[in-house]
Enzyme design. Sequence first.
Site, mmCIF file in Angstrom:
data_model
loop_
_atom_site.group_PDB
_atom_site.id
_atom_site.type_symbol
_atom_site.label_atom_id
_atom_site.label_comp_id
_atom_site.label_asym_id
_atom_site.label_seq_id
_atom_site.Cartn_x
_atom_site.Cartn_y
_atom_site.Cartn_z
ATOM 1 C CE LYS A 111 25.485 11.984 -42.355
ATOM 2 N NZ LYS A 111 25.603 11.374 -41.047
ATOM 3 C CE LYS A 192 32.188 12.778 -43.007
ATOM 4 N NZ LYS A 192 31.718 13.165 -41.706
ATOM 5 C CE LYS A 195 30.905 5.494 -38.515
ATOM 6 N NZ LYS A 195 30.192 6.757 -38.400
HETATM 7 N N1 AQP Z 1 36.507 11.684 -43.360
HETATM 8 C C1 AQP Z 1 36.759 12.089 -42.144
HETATM 9 N N2 AQP Z 1 37.904 12.738 -41.870
HETATM 10 C C2 AQP Z 1 38.186 13.139 -40.613
HETATM 11 N N3 AQP Z 1 37.369 12.936 -39.574
HETATM 12 C C3 AQP Z 1 36.220 12.284 -39.789
HETATM 13 N N4 AQP Z 1 35.205 11.919 -38.983
HETATM 14 C C4 AQP Z 1 34.268 11.274 -39.695
HETATM 15 N N5 AQP Z 1 34.653 11.203 -40.981
HETATM 16 C C5 AQP Z 1 35.854 11.826 -41.075
HETATM 17 C C6 AQP Z 1 35.192 12.185 -37.555
HETATM 18 O O1 AQP Z 1 34.730 11.005 -36.890
HETATM 19 C C7 AQP Z 1 33.998 11.393 -35.743
HETATM 20 C C8 AQP Z 1 32.714 10.656 -35.612
HETATM 21 O O2 AQP Z 1 32.005 10.555 -36.746
HETATM 22 P P1 AQP Z 1 30.548 9.929 -36.642
HETATM 23 O O3 AQP Z 1 30.613 8.483 -36.741
HETATM 24 O O4 AQP Z 1 29.844 10.427 -35.434
HETATM 25 O O5 AQP Z 1 29.779 10.602 -37.790
HETATM 26 P P2 AQP Z 1 30.186 11.160 -39.138
HETATM 27 O O6 AQP Z 1 31.070 12.346 -39.014
HETATM 28 O O7 AQP Z 1 28.910 11.344 -39.876
HETATM 29 O O8 AQP Z 1 31.021 9.942 -39.730
HETATM 30 P P3 AQP Z 1 30.800 9.234 -41.081
HETATM 31 O O9 AQP Z 1 31.864 8.189 -41.221
HETATM 32 O O10 AQP Z 1 30.689 10.258 -42.155
HETATM 33 O O11 AQP Z 1 29.442 8.472 -40.824
HETATM 34 P P4 AQP Z 1 28.116 8.416 -41.670
HETATM 35 O O12 AQP Z 1 28.484 7.890 -43.018
HETATM 36 O O13 AQP Z 1 27.229 7.499 -40.912
HETATM 37 O O14 AQP Z 1 27.585 9.802 -41.727
HETATM 38 C C9 AQP Z 1 33.796 12.891 -35.790
HETATM 39 O O15 AQP Z 1 34.693 13.472 -34.871
HETATM 40 C C10 AQP Z 1 34.173 13.247 -37.192
HETATM 41 O O16 AQP Z 1 34.749 14.527 -37.250
#
Ligand code: AQP
Length: 326
Positions: A111, A192, A195
Amino acid sequence: MKKILTGLQPTGNITLGNYIGAIKQMKELQNMYDSYIFVADLHAITVPQERENLRKNTYNLLALYLACGIDPNKNTIFLQSENIYHTNLSWILECNTYYGELSRMTQFKDKSKKNVNFTTGLLTYPILMASDILLYDIDYVPVGQDQKQHLELTRDLAERFNKKYGDTFKIPEPYISKTGTKIMDLVNPTIKMSKSNENKKGIICLLDDIDLVRKKIMSATTDSDMIIKYDPENKPGISNLINIYSSLTDKTIDEVEKEFINKNYGEFKKAVSDVVVKLLSQIQNEYQKYVNSELIDNILQKGIEKTLIEAKKKYEDVKNKVGFIR
Ligand code: AQP
């Protein structure tokens, strides 16, 4: 009863990755464990957020939890920013964490690369995550593979504190389901599904238009050898679709490979679309019931009352052990 906890950030539209990695597991586990699920709005501001977007995303996420089948009678649902003990404990833990431990976190490295002016919060937020977990004596944390490293840090911090100040924190275990632990981007299956990924064609959001979802899956990047075989290294696109299918149908990877042994990629993608669309249609129907509903505020009120009492107890114990006099 053993306890589980998870939290999602209201940083945008919740993806199929978030669903498979976190929400689906919570839904399955809520019948067996004392379950806590929160909106990680403090984590969300580690990267810039517009006020109105943050508010909207927070309400949407809460409505989605309910729409996905998170039962407010079986879960403690709360807002992280409303519970002051998360940040209070985080500071004390921060003073027991080394810079080197944080700077080697993969998610921080990824990030921080995206923005030269990244915030300190982006570096330290795994400590806040440790605090989220350790305040409640959590036994298991359902996480996607991507969060495993952060959970290891939580365990290290808890062990370090216990060793220095005496037994205080329960050491949590990751709860990672066998399939679908890391859902990848559909366009670039080596990153990955997140969002915040810029190319929205690569991510499936739970509230996406159904026809658009079909299109995204049908045009997902694959390869040219036309064999439906799980091989994440050489066939990341197909392996990702296998993961999605296996996880949503609760079939093993082996079973999925056998099911599609003589099928072509088009047929396989159509089958993946069907299961995803079925799930999303159900969620979207339910979502309409909860979005803008007063129920959400009532649920949050109940959640904060309960978690403030529990978190305060743990925090008072920590404060006392550290040497704060009141
Ligand atoms: N691609 C993924 N596959 C499996 N699990 C995922 N998680 C996120 N992306 C995947 C799981 O979702 C939970 C919460 O995620 P979060 O919203 O706290 O943050 P994150 O992991 O940073 O999710 P994003 O979608 O990648 O958000 P942004 O883009 O804002 O950084 C966790 O349990 C994570 O494992």
